[in-house]
Design a protein around this motif. Sequence first.
Motif, PDB file in Angstrom:
ATOM      1  N   VAL A 159       0.885  -1.165   0.000  1.00 47.97           N
ATOM      2  CA  VAL A 159       0.000   0.000   0.000  1.00 47.97           C
ATOM      3  C   VAL A 159       0.924   1.216   0.000  1.00 47.97           C
ATOM      4  O   VAL A 159       1.948   1.215   0.696  1.00 47.97           O
ATOM      5  N   CYS A 160       0.610   2.210  -0.790  1.00 52.24           N
ATOM      6  CA  CYS A 160       1.471   3.399  -0.820  1.00 52.24           C
ATOM      7  C   CYS A 160       0.613   4.663  -0.819  1.00 52.24           C
ATOM      8  O   CYS A 160      -0.332   4.783  -1.603  1.00 52.24           O
ATOM      9  N   ILE A 161       0.942   5.566   0.081  1.00 52.47           N
ATOM     10  CA  ILE A 161       0.271   6.871   0.137  1.00 52.47           C
ATOM     11  C   ILE A 161       1.326   7.922  -0.183  1.00 52.47           C
ATOM     12  O   ILE A 161       2.405   7.921   0.434  1.00 52.47           O
ATOM     13  N   ALA A 162       1.041   8.746  -1.168  1.00 53.84           N
ATOM     14  CA  ALA A 162       2.036   9.719  -1.631  1.00 53.84           C
ATOM     15  C   ALA A 162       1.454  11.121  -1.579  1.00 53.84           C
ATOM     16  O   ALA A 162       0.290  11.333  -1.948  1.00 53.84           O
ATOM     17  N   PHE A 163       2.267  12.066  -1.116  1.00 54.45           N
ATOM     18  CA  PHE A 163       1.858  13.475  -1.057  1.00 54.45           C
ATOM     19  C   PHE A 163       2.980  14.345  -1.615  1.00 54.45           C
ATOM     20  O   PHE A 163       4.153  14.025  -1.429  1.00 54.45           O
ATOM     21  N   THR A 164       2.609  15.473  -2.195  1.00 58.06           N
ATOM     22  CA  THR A 164       3.622  16.471  -2.529  1.00 58.06           C
ATOM     23  C   THR A 164       3.013  17.867  -2.426  1.00 58.06           C
ATOM     24  O   THR A 164       1.787  18.008  -2.277  1.00 58.06           O
ATOM     25  N   THR A 165       3.867  18.876  -2.493  1.00 53.21           N
ATOM     26  CA  THR A 165       3.386  20.255  -2.380  1.00 53.21           C
ATOM     27  C   THR A 165       3.602  21.007  -3.690  1.00 53.21           C
ATOM     28  O   THR A 165       4.388  20.567  -4.532  1.00 53.21           O
ATOM     29  N   LEU A 201       6.305  13.356   0.497  1.00 50.64           N
ATOM     30  CA  LEU A 201       6.201  12.404   1.615  1.00 50.64           C
ATOM     31  C   LEU A 201       5.522  11.134   1.116  1.00 50.64           C
ATOM     32  O   LEU A 201       4.482  11.208   0.439  1.00 50.64           O
ATOM     33  N   PHE A 202       6.117   9.991   1.412  1.00 50.75           N
ATOM     34  CA  PHE A 202       5.560   8.699   0.990  1.00 50.75           C
ATOM     35  C   PHE A 202       5.466   7.782   2.206  1.00 50.75           C
ATOM     36  O   PHE A 202       6.428   7.672   2.974  1.00 50.75           O
ATOM     37  N   ILE A 203       4.342   7.120   2.335  1.00 52.78           N
ATOM     38  CA  ILE A 203       4.178   6.112   3.384  1.00 52.78           C
ATOM     39  C   ILE A 203       3.944   4.778   2.677  1.00 52.78           C
ATOM     40  O   ILE A 203       3.019   4.663   1.856  1.00 52.78           O
ATOM     41  N   VAL A 204       4.818   3.813   2.959  1.00 53.15           N
ATOM     42  CA  VAL A 204       4.679   2.502   2.313  1.00 53.15           C
ATOM     43  C   VAL A 204       4.361   1.466   3.389  1.00 53.15           C
ATOM     44  O   VAL A 204       5.039   1.392   4.413  1.00 53.15           O
TER      45      VAL A 204
END
Length: 338
Positions: free
Chosen positions: A131-137, A262-265
């Motif tokens: 599962v991967c949650i990805a964010f950027t600005t 920011l990435f949460i794996v």
Amino acid sequence: MPVTVSRNEQIDLIVAVLCGLGANEEEALIWTEADLRGIHSHGIQRLPVMATRIQKGLLKVNVKPERTWTTGCVLNVDGRDGFGTAICETSLKELTIAARKYGVAVLTVRNAAHIGMVGYYAERRAQEGFVCIAFTTTEVLVHPFGGAEALVGTNPIAVGIPGAPRPFLLDMATSVSAMGRIIAFKHRGEKIPEGWAIDEDGNPTTDPDAALHGSLSPAGGPKGYGLGITIGMLAGLLSGMPTGREVLGTLDTDHRCTVGDLFIVIDPKAFPGGETLAAGVKKYLDELRASRPGKGFKQVMVPGDPEYKLREERLVSGIPHPEEVWHAAQQLRSTICK
Ligand SMILES: NC(=O)c1ccc[n+]([C@@H]2O[C@H](COP(=O)([O-])OP(=O)(O)OC[C@H]3O[C@@H](n4cnc5c(N)ncnc54)[C@H](O)[C@@H]3O)[C@@H](O)[C@H]2O)c1
């Protein structure tokens, strides 16, 4: 007249320009993926800006990022003004090893270039079973809910979850639309839909030029606004970068890029539902797709469906581009690869 090109023609052109400027070819894949999926805001239309940024030394080729593991499952990377996509992809490959060991691992990236469609990274990890949650600005392009001036980024989020036959992928800006999409409407000479933007005086507008001088509206009013500023604080501040007005360098050719990623794996195997996750995802998504459409809709889709369907079609029929966008990319090739 739109120009229609194949995936390979487009990749060859981008690779020729980037390699001509001393860079590697990783960026060609992500931008072509975006255009295949109809996300022209993050496709080849960005090539001239990127080429100028390389030529001005704002985006550096062949730099070695600095990687720091602050705990066994937290990796912080300083990209030293290098290419965002290559840095994120290499770092995420390392991160999945930590996620296997600890169940979850987190990556921040700072001082790296704009990373394009964030779903690219989330989908790839989901294809690998994570599962991967990805964010950027981004730069401030969106007005606060109830506000009349841009003070929030389009700060996107993507979530990839393993599924069958393909992963679930939600990939969205927290504004009604990405700014690059407004530029794509302008290129096509079309009006933007109502509710997407306000002009510089704070009035709603359907004119892409007025929107470019004004600001985008947050998706879902206060909810998208809240999510957008949350992502700004997490991907921006937590990664050691700014949020708000000091985020620069994704659309312009004058400033260093100051976005944060920011990435949460997550390794599903560390959780009770891990073994059955992909099957459960398929069952639920199929149920949603098979449900009764509302008035004015032919069918219910789930996030990722529209882009995936278009991708399949375009792999066969080609990618349409406004003539000026393709022409600008060809011009670059002929000046850079003399
Ligand atoms: N790197 C950056 O700085 C940056 C900034 C902003 C946006 N982006 C990228 O821009 C792209 C476009 O973002 P967007 O918000 O304009 O996308 P969008 O509004 O077209 O789609 C958002 C999400 O809604 C889903 N969707 C669309 N129609 C649907 C339907 N009928 N039923 C169910 N789901 C549906 C899509 O599959 C997608 O997951 C994304 O790839 C995003 O990562 C990147």
